[in-house]
Design a protein around this motif. Structure first.
Motif, PDB file in Angstrom:
ATOM      1  N   ARG A   1       7.393  -5.430   0.335  1.00 55.79           N
ATOM      2  CA  ARG A   1       8.173  -5.404  -0.902  1.00 55.79           C
ATOM      3  C   ARG A   1       8.701  -4.002  -1.234  1.00 55.79           C
ATOM      4  NH1 ARG A   1       5.918  -9.168  -5.467  1.00 55.79           N
ATOM      5  NH2 ARG A   1       4.738 -10.680  -4.269  1.00 55.79           N
ATOM      6  N   GLY A   2       8.530  -3.099  -0.310  1.00 56.09           N
ATOM      7  CA  GLY A   2       9.141  -1.778  -0.482  1.00 56.09           C
ATOM      8  C   GLY A   2       8.248  -0.738  -1.133  1.00 56.09           C
ATOM      9  N   TYR A   3       6.957  -1.002  -1.232  1.00 50.48           N
ATOM     10  CA  TYR A   3       6.041  -0.013  -1.822  1.00 50.48           C
ATOM     11  C   TYR A   3       5.223   0.624  -0.714  1.00 50.48           C
ATOM     12  CZ  TYR A   3       7.547  -1.939  -6.166  1.00 50.48           C
ATOM     13  OH  TYR A   3       8.349  -2.332  -7.203  1.00 50.48           O
ATOM     14  N   GLN A   4       4.975   1.934  -0.913  1.00 47.60           N
ATOM     15  CA  GLN A   4       4.306   2.703   0.132  1.00 47.60           C
ATOM     16  C   GLN A   4       2.788   2.530   0.032  1.00 47.60           C
ATOM     17  OE1 GLN A   4       5.838   6.713  -0.297  1.00 47.60           O
ATOM     18  NE2 GLN A   4       4.572   7.332   1.445  1.00 47.60           N
ATOM     19  N   ALA A   5       2.302   1.349   0.389  1.00 44.86           N
ATOM     20  CA  ALA A   5       0.860   1.100   0.257  1.00 44.86           C
ATOM     21  C   ALA A   5       0.125   1.589   1.503  1.00 44.86           C
ATOM     22  CB  ALA A   5       0.617  -0.382   0.069  1.00 44.86           C
ATOM     23  N   GLU A   6      -1.149   1.935   1.319  1.00 42.53           N
ATOM     24  CA  GLU A   6      -1.975   2.340   2.468  1.00 42.53           C
ATOM     25  C   GLU A   6      -3.407   1.910   2.207  1.00 42.53           C
ATOM     26  OE1 GLU A   6      -0.697   6.279   3.847  1.00 42.53           O
ATOM     27  OE2 GLU A   6      -2.748   6.500   4.610  1.00 42.53           O
ATOM     28  N   SER A   7      -4.015   1.273   3.218  1.00 41.22           N
ATOM     29  CA  SER A   7      -5.370   0.745   3.020  1.00 41.22           C
ATOM     30  C   SER A   7      -6.433   1.789   3.344  1.00 41.22           C
ATOM     31  CB  SER A   7      -5.573  -0.482   3.896  1.00 41.22           C
ATOM     32  OG  SER A   7      -5.496  -0.101   5.257  1.00 41.22           O
ATOM     33  N   PHE A   8      -7.579   1.671   2.674  1.00 36.30           N
ATOM     34  CA  PHE A   8      -8.706   2.583   2.897  1.00 36.30           C
ATOM     35  C   PHE A   8     -10.020   1.818   2.970  1.00 36.30           C
ATOM     36  CE2 PHE A   8      -5.560   5.292   1.090  1.00 36.30           C
ATOM     37  CZ  PHE A   8      -5.784   6.546   1.659  1.00 36.30           C
ATOM     38  N   LEU A   9     -10.767   2.054   4.020  1.00 33.76           N
ATOM     39  CA  LEU A   9     -12.152   1.565   4.056  1.00 33.76           C
ATOM     40  C   LEU A   9     -12.995   2.506   3.199  1.00 33.76           C
ATOM     41  CD1 LEU A   9     -12.354   0.896   7.882  1.00 33.76           C
ATOM     42  CD2 LEU A   9     -12.403  -0.827   6.058  1.00 33.76           C
ATOM     43  N   GLY A  10     -14.202   2.064   2.853  1.00 35.41           N
ATOM     44  CA  GLY A  10     -15.086   2.909   2.054  1.00 35.41           C
ATOM     45  C   GLY A  10     -15.264   4.297   2.654  1.00 35.41           C
ATOM     46  N   ARG A  11     -15.473   4.338   3.973  1.00 34.08           N
ATOM     47  CA  ARG A  11     -15.749   5.644   4.581  1.00 34.08           C
ATOM     48  C   ARG A  11     -14.496   6.501   4.722  1.00 34.08           C
ATOM     49  NH1 ARG A  11     -14.086   5.106   9.815  1.00 34.08           N
ATOM     50  NH2 ARG A  11     -14.163   2.961  10.553  1.00 34.08           N
ATOM     51  N   GLN A  12     -13.323   5.883   4.625  1.00 34.80           N
ATOM     52  CA  GLN A  12     -12.096   6.677   4.688  1.00 34.80           C
ATOM     53  C   GLN A  12     -11.797   7.355   3.353  1.00 34.80           C
ATOM     54  OE1 GLN A  12      -9.768   3.295   6.185  1.00 34.80           O
ATOM     55  NE2 GLN A  12      -9.197   4.549   7.939  1.00 34.80           N
ATOM     56  N   VAL A  13     -12.396   6.836   2.265  1.00 31.46           N
ATOM     57  CA  VAL A  13     -12.058   7.394   0.932  1.00 31.46           C
ATOM     58  C   VAL A  13     -12.517   8.845   0.760  1.00 31.46           C
ATOM     59  CG1 VAL A  13     -12.521   7.146  -1.537  1.00 31.46           C
ATOM     60  CG2 VAL A  13     -11.876   5.133  -0.206  1.00 31.46           C
ATOM     61  N   LYS A  14     -13.802   9.324   0.760  1.00 31.65           N
ATOM     62  CA  LYS A  14     -14.895   8.544   1.228  1.00 31.65           C
ATOM     63  C   LYS A  14     -15.937   8.267   0.161  1.00 31.65           C
ATOM     64  CE  LYS A  14     -18.343  11.150   3.663  1.00 31.65           C
ATOM     65  NZ  LYS A  14     -18.791  11.853   4.801  1.00 31.65           N
TER      66      LYS A  14
ATOM     67  N   THR B   1      -8.753  -8.079   3.618  1.00 32.26           N
ATOM     68  CA  THR B   1      -7.933  -8.138   2.397  1.00 32.26           C
ATOM     69  C   THR B   1      -7.102  -6.874   2.197  1.00 32.26           C
ATOM     70  OG1 THR B   1      -9.905  -9.203   1.505  1.00 32.26           O
ATOM     71  CG2 THR B   1      -8.034  -8.983   0.039  1.00 32.26           C
ATOM     72  N   ILE B   2      -7.703  -5.692   2.445  1.00 28.80           N
ATOM     73  CA  ILE B   2      -6.913  -4.461   2.193  1.00 28.80           C
ATOM     74  C   ILE B   2      -5.688  -4.413   3.105  1.00 28.80           C
ATOM     75  CG2 ILE B   2      -8.720  -2.993   1.184  1.00 28.80           C
ATOM     76  CD1 ILE B   2      -9.113  -1.685   3.930  1.00 28.80           C
ATOM     77  N   SER B   3      -5.877  -4.917   4.316  1.00 29.63           N
ATOM     78  CA  SER B   3      -4.752  -4.898   5.244  1.00 29.63           C
ATOM     79  C   SER B   3      -3.661  -5.869   4.791  1.00 29.63           C
ATOM     80  CB  SER B   3      -5.252  -5.248   6.642  1.00 29.63           C
ATOM     81  OG  SER B   3      -4.202  -5.758   7.411  1.00 29.63           O
ATOM     82  N   LEU B   4      -4.062  -7.105   4.439  1.00 29.41           N
ATOM     83  CA  LEU B   4      -3.061  -8.112   4.045  1.00 29.41           C
ATOM     84  C   LEU B   4      -2.313  -7.683   2.780  1.00 29.41           C
ATOM     85  CD1 LEU B   4      -4.999 -11.450   4.755  1.00 29.41           C
ATOM     86  CD2 LEU B   4      -3.166 -10.407   6.109  1.00 29.41           C
ATOM     87  N   LEU B   5      -3.053  -7.172   1.795  1.00 28.05           N
ATOM     88  CA  LEU B   5      -2.393  -6.754   0.551  1.00 28.05           C
ATOM     89  C   LEU B   5      -1.445  -5.576   0.827  1.00 28.05           C
ATOM     90  CD1 LEU B   5      -1.911  -6.828  -2.485  1.00 28.05           C
ATOM     91  CD2 LEU B   5      -4.032  -5.546  -2.808  1.00 28.05           C
ATOM     92  N   SER B   6      -1.877  -4.658   1.683  1.00 31.71           N
ATOM     93  CA  SER B   6      -1.006  -3.520   1.995  1.00 31.71           C
ATOM     94  C   SER B   6       0.267  -4.004   2.694  1.00 31.71           C
ATOM     95  CB  SER B   6      -1.736  -2.507   2.867  1.00 31.71           C
ATOM     96  OG  SER B   6      -2.844  -1.991   2.166  1.00 31.71           O
ATOM     97  N   LEU B   7       0.106  -4.970   3.595  1.00 33.15           N
ATOM     98  CA  LEU B   7       1.288  -5.517   4.282  1.00 33.15           C
ATOM     99  C   LEU B   7       2.274  -6.140   3.288  1.00 33.15           C
ATOM    100  CD1 LEU B   7      -0.362  -7.157   7.434  1.00 33.15           C
ATOM    101  CD2 LEU B   7       1.336  -5.314   7.445  1.00 33.15           C
ATOM    102  N   VAL B   8       1.728  -6.899   2.326  1.00 28.93           N
ATOM    103  CA  VAL B   8       2.590  -7.531   1.315  1.00 28.93           C
ATOM    104  C   VAL B   8       3.328  -6.457   0.513  1.00 28.93           C
ATOM    105  CG1 VAL B   8       2.553  -8.846  -0.850  1.00 28.93           C
ATOM    106  CG2 VAL B   8       1.270  -9.681   1.131  1.00 28.93           C
ATOM    107  N   LEU B   9       2.589  -5.423   0.105  1.00 28.37           N
ATOM    108  CA  LEU B   9       3.207  -4.365  -0.706  1.00 28.37           C
ATOM    109  C   LEU B   9       4.250  -3.581   0.096  1.00 28.37           C
ATOM    110  CD1 LEU B   9      -0.005  -3.202  -2.593  1.00 28.37           C
ATOM    111  CD2 LEU B   9       2.041  -4.173  -3.676  1.00 28.37           C
ATOM    112  N   LEU B  10       3.932  -3.334   1.360  1.00 30.95           N
ATOM    113  CA  LEU B  10       4.894  -2.629   2.218  1.00 30.95           C
ATOM    114  C   LEU B  10       6.184  -3.442   2.357  1.00 30.95           C
ATOM    115  CD1 LEU B  10       2.556  -1.341   5.110  1.00 30.95           C
ATOM    116  CD2 LEU B  10       3.890   0.101   3.539  1.00 30.95           C
TER     117      LEU B  10
END
Ligand code: ADP
Ligand code: ASP
Ligand code: MG
Length: 406
Positions: free
Chosen positions: A90-103, A79-88
Motif C-alpha cells: 500500500r505504499g508504506y515503508q514498513a519493516e518487520s522486527f523480531l524481538g532480538r532485532q529490536v532488541k 504475522t510481522i512479515s505478512l503485515l509488512s508485506l500488506v503495508l509495503l
C-alpha cells in the motif's frame, strides 16, 4: 504529532483479510501525521497449534522449555512479515522486527521470561527515517542469545514495554471486543463497556482470570506511567482507558467480575496444630514449581488442624501425589481433592469505603443455591470458590445483583 504503539491480538490478525483491516487502522494514524510502532501476535490459534505439536512429543525434561520457546516464537514471525508485506504494497515503508532485532532483552526463564531491557536505538532511527516498524510480540532474547517467550498473552507486555521505552503517547491494545467490560462479554451478553478503569482494578481482574490483558503489561504500564487503552480492531470507538485513580472520579463499588474455570483444590485433614505445619505442607508443593492460590487453615474440634489450598487444574495430579507423601510423613487423617472447582471474583476500588459487599454477594449466590466452598478477600476484591458447574450462573447472578449491566 503523537507516537502510538498499536498492538493487534491473534483474532485481529487471523487471516490475510484481517491483516488488511489492521493495516487500515495503522494507515489512518499515519495519514493523520502520527508516528506508529506496531506489535502483533501470532495469527488466530497458531500458538495453540504449535503448543499441541510439542505435546505430541510429550517431553518435559532438560532443555524442553528452551526448545518450546524456539517453536512458539515462530507464530509472530509469520504475522510481522505478512503485515509488512500488506503495508509495503500500500505504499508504506514498513519493516518487520523480531524481538532480538529490536532488541528486547529478557531473563532466561523460558516460557515466562521477563523483559529486563529494550534497546530502542534501532527503532528510533527507523522512525526518524519514516519507516513503520512492525514488531513481533511475545518474544525476546536472553543474555546468551537464546530465544525466550513472555508467557501466553505476552504480546500485550511487548507493546507496553516498547511504549514505555519509546516514551509513546499511548499504548493501544486492539482486540476482538470493544474494551474492558464489567465481565467477559462472551459470558454475560449485556456486560457494559467501561469508559475507564484504574490500573489497580485492572491488575486484580487480570490476575483473577480476565485474560483480556497480560498481567505484566498492566504492571509495566502502571510503573512507567504509560497511558494504556484497550479497543476493538473491528470497530471504531474509544475503548477503555486504564488510568490512575483520581480523587474526582466517583469510584464504583464494583468495577468488574473475573472468573477462572480451571482450578482444583486439595485438602489434608487432621494434622497436628503446631508451628511449621503450613510450611511442611506447602513447602514441597512450591518447591516443585506449583503455584498455590488460595489457602485456608482451620482448627477442628479435636484441636488438630485441616488445611485446604487451590492450584491450577493442570497441576492437580502432581500436587495430589506430593500431598499424599506429605500426609504419610505427618500422619494426617485423610487427603482429599476436587478438580472441578471454579473461582469467581468481584473487584472494585469503591469496596474500600463500602461495607456489605460480601454479604450481598453471598446472599445473591445463596438465592441460586450456589454453595460457597472457600472465600478470600483483599482491600478491593472478594473471591469465592464454587462448583465448576455453577460458574456461568454465578457470574450472571452477581452481574445482575450488583446492577452492572448496560
Ligand atoms: P487477543 O487475542 O486480542 O490478545 P484475548 O483473547 O487475549 O485477545 O483477550 C480478549 C478476550 O478477553 C475477549 O474476547 C473476551 O472474551 C475476554 N475477556 C475476559 N474478560 C473480559 C473483560 N472484563 N472485558 C473484556 N474482555 C474480556
Ligand atoms: N501468541 C501468543 C499467545 O497466543 C502471545 C499473544 O498472543 O499475546 O499466547
Ligand atoms: Mg491477549
Amino acid at each position: 504529532m503523537a507516537l502510538y504503539v498499536k498492538k493487534f491480538g491473534g483474532t485481529s490478525v487471523a487471516s490475510v483479510a484481517h491483516i488488511q483491516r489492521v493495516a487500515d487502522k495503522i494507515i489512518e494514524d499515519k495519514e493523520t501525521g502520527h508516528d506508529v510502532v506496531v506489535v502483533v501476535s501470532a495469527m488466530g490459534k497458531e500458538t495453540d497449534r504449535l503448543v499441541s505439536l510439542s505435546e505430541e512429543i510429550d517431553y518435559r525434561g532438560n532443555g524442553a522449555s528452551r526448545e518450546l520457546d524456539v517453536l512458539l516464537s515462530v507464530g509472530e514471525q509469520v504475522t510481522i512479515s505478512l503485515l509488512s508485506l500488506v503495508l509495503l504494497k500500500r505504499g508504506y515503508q514498513a519493516e518487520s522486527f523480531l524481538g532480538r532485532q529490536v532488541k528486547i532483552s529478557t531473563d532466561s526463564s523460558h516460557n515466562k521470561a521477563r523483559i529486563v531491557d529494550i534497546d530502542t536505538k534501532e527503532i528510533q532511527k527507523k522512525l526518524e527515517n519514516g519507516v513503520l516498524p512492525v514488531v513481533a510480540g511475545f518474544q525476546g532474547e536472553d543474555e546468551r542469545g537464546n530465544i525466550t517467550t513472555l508467557g501466553r498473552g505476552g504480546s500485550d507486555t511487548t507493546a507496553v514495554a516498547l511504549a514505555a521505552a519509546l516514551g509513546a503517547d499511548e499504548c493501544q491494545i486492539y482486540t476482538d471486543v470493544q474494551g474492558i467490560f464489567t465481565t467477559d462479554p462472551r459470558v454475560v451478553e449485556n456486560a457494559r463497556r467501561l469508559e475507564r478503569i484504574t490500573f489497580e482494578e485492572m491488575l486484580e481482574l487480570a490476575s483473577l482470570g480476565s485474560r483480556v490483558l497480560h498481567t505484566r503489561a498492566i504492571e509495566f504500564a502502571s510503573k512507567y506511567r504509560v497511558p494504556l487503552r484497550v479497543a476493538s480492531s473491528f470497530d471504531t470507538g474509544p475503548g477503555t482507558l486504564i488510568t490512575y485513580e483520581e480523587k474526582s472520579m466517583e469510584a464504583p463499588i464494583i468495577s468488574g467480575i473475573a472468573f477462572e474455570g480451571d482450578e482444583a483444590k486439595l485438602t489434608i485433614l487432621g494434622v497436628e496444630d503446631v508451628p511449621g505445619i503450613a510450611s511442611a505442607i506447602l513447602g514441597p508443593i512450591s518447591e516443585s514449581g506449583i503455584e498455590v492460590d488460595m489457602i485456608l487453615q482451620n482448627i477442628s474440634a479435636d484441636m488438630s488442624t485441616d488445611f485446604t489450598f487451590t492450584v491450577n487444574r493442570d497441576d492437580y495430579s502432581q500436587a495430589m501425589e506430593i500431598l499424599t507423601k506429605v500426609s504419610d510423613q505427618l500422619g494426617a487423617r485423610e487427603v482429599s481433592g476436587d478438580n472441578r472447582i471454579a473461582k469467581v471474583s468481584m473487584v472494585g476500588v469503591g469496596m474500600r469505603s463500602h461495607a456489605g459487599v460480601a454479604s450481598k454477594m453471598f446472599e445473591a449466590l445463596a438465592k441460586e443455591s450456589i454453595n460457597i466452598q472457600m472465600i478470600s478477600t483483599s482491600e478491593i476484591k472478594i473471591s469465592v470458590v464454587i462448583d465448576e458447574k455453577y460458574l456461568e450462573l454465578a457470574v450472571r447472578t452477581l452481574h445482575a445483583a450488583f446492577d452492572l449491566e448496560e
